[in-house]
Enzyme design. Structure first.
Site, PDB file in Angstrom:
ATOM      1  N   SER A  36       0.830  -1.199   0.000  1.00 62.63           N
ATOM      2  CA  SER A  36       0.000   0.000   0.000  1.00 62.63           C
ATOM      3  C   SER A  36       0.873   1.260   0.000  1.00 62.63           C
ATOM      4  O   SER A  36       1.637   1.473  -0.944  1.00 62.63           O
ATOM      5  CB  SER A  36      -0.954  -0.039   1.197  1.00 62.63           C
ATOM      6  OG  SER A  36      -1.974   0.933   1.081  1.00 62.63           O
ATOM      7  N   HIS A  95      -7.372  -5.966   1.005  1.00 61.98           N
ATOM      8  CA  HIS A  95      -6.196  -5.129   1.246  1.00 61.98           C
ATOM      9  C   HIS A  95      -5.428  -5.521   2.509  1.00 61.98           C
ATOM     10  O   HIS A  95      -4.459  -4.874   2.867  1.00 61.98           O
ATOM     11  CB  HIS A  95      -6.658  -3.666   1.368  1.00 61.98           C
ATOM     12  CG  HIS A  95      -5.573  -2.649   1.170  1.00 61.98           C
ATOM     13  ND1 HIS A  95      -4.982  -2.403  -0.059  1.00 61.98           N
ATOM     14  CD2 HIS A  95      -4.975  -1.780   2.040  1.00 61.98           C
ATOM     15  CE1 HIS A  95      -4.082  -1.449   0.061  1.00 61.98           C
ATOM     16  NE2 HIS A  95      -4.038  -1.057   1.321  1.00 61.98           N
ATOM     17  N   ASP A 101     -10.222  -5.723  -3.144  1.00 59.94           N
ATOM     18  CA  ASP A 101      -9.652  -4.618  -2.375  1.00 59.94           C
ATOM     19  C   ASP A 101     -10.571  -3.404  -2.485  1.00 59.94           C
ATOM     20  O   ASP A 101     -10.840  -2.915  -3.584  1.00 59.94           O
ATOM     21  CB  ASP A 101      -8.270  -4.290  -2.940  1.00 59.94           C
ATOM     22  CG  ASP A 101      -7.455  -3.346  -2.078  1.00 59.94           C
ATOM     23  OD1 ASP A 101      -8.045  -2.410  -1.506  1.00 59.94           O
ATOM     24  OD2 ASP A 101      -6.228  -3.542  -1.999  1.00 59.94           O
TER      25      ASP A 101
END
Length: 282
Positions: free
Chosen positions: A151, A262, A229
């Site tokens: 991320s 995620h 996600d």
């Protein structure tokens, strides 16, 4: 540079250390973990090839260390892993009540704007202070060093590697922010840390760096992205780095994984493949 060991644990035949040291770049103490194997892939006792992991928003050095499951795979390949905190912390360090700015959200840039500029210098920290600290204190081989992250940390890994191919020999990412120029997270953080002039952001945007010819020595960049996600369409946009790579004639492999989100459940599922992928290159 003096490194203080705060705790030591035996793990998968190797040694995990929680460490702290003084950073010149941030002007604060910084924490990281370092795991070293008992033997390398040839049965030697080091120095070991190693990976630097950069974590995402809200994380400390502990999230990856506890949740990723990476060390089992690192042991198989005789590789070490270093995982730093995501920002400076402590008394006198600027912060924001939002999760995506301030402490825990350093974005791996060197801030130029108040109130962030005095301490939020994570780009310099990762590329200078951290490497100097671990290379001097542990049996690591700086000539065989890779970087990866998740991320915000995926953004950090991509941009730092592309700008510093002499420091890192391989780079991969999981659910990375590939273009801060084109997402709300990036717009907020880059404006706060670097100012409103968007030209200053290009040095911290993986797509822009590829367009500008940075990091051409990397034979391939590997990215895994979960299709469940919740940030995929609004923040992550992997199609942008695919387009930039195609235009520049570069090899970026984006593997879209059906049903994955995620979280660290996603990371832990594919972290072994990333460690193996780096091992082939280091």
């Amino acid at each position: 540079m003096t490194v203080e060991t705060l705790a030591t644990h035996r793990l998968h035949g190797g040694t995990l250390r929680y460490c702290r040291h003084a950073s010149t770049s941030t002007g604060t103490p910084m924490k990281f973990t370092v795991w070293t194997p008992a033997r390398d892939s040839q049965g030697g006792e080091g120095p070991f090839p190693y990976l630097v992991w950069l974590s995402g928003l809200t994380c400390t050095e502990d999230n990856f260390t506890v949740k990723s499951g990476a060390y089992e795979y690192a042991a198989k390949h005789g590789m070490a892993i270093v995982a730093p905190d995501t920002s400076p912390r402590g008394e006198g360090v600027a912060d924001d009540p939002a999760y995506d700015l301030g402490q825990g959200a350093g974005f791996y840039v060197d801030a130029t704007q108040a109130p962030w500029a005095p301490h939020f210098r994570m780009y310099s920290y990762v590329t200078k202070d951290l490497l100097e600290a671990v290379d001097g204190a542990f049996p690591l081989d700086p000539a065989r060093r890779g970087i990866f992250g998740h991320s915000m940390g995926g953004h950090g890994a991509l941009t730092i590697a592309l700008r510093n191919p002499g420091l890192f020999n391989s780079v991969s990412a999981i659910s990375p922010i590939v273009s801060p120029l084109n997402c709300p997270w990036g717009d907020k953080a880059m404006t706060a840390y670097l100012g409103a002039e968007r030209a200053a952001w290009r040095a911290h945007d993986a797509c822009a760096l590829i367009e500008d010819g940075a990091g051409e020595s990397f034979d391939e960049i590997l990215i895994d992205q979960g299709l469940a996600d919740s940030f995929l369409e609004s923040q992550l946009k992997p199609e942008l780095i695919e387009a930039a790579a195609a235009k520049a004639g570069r090899k970026v492999t984006v593997r879209r994984q059906e049903g994955y989100d995620h979280s660290y459940f996603f990371i832990s599922t594919f972290i072994g493949e990333h460690v193996s992928w780096h091992a082939e290159r280091l």
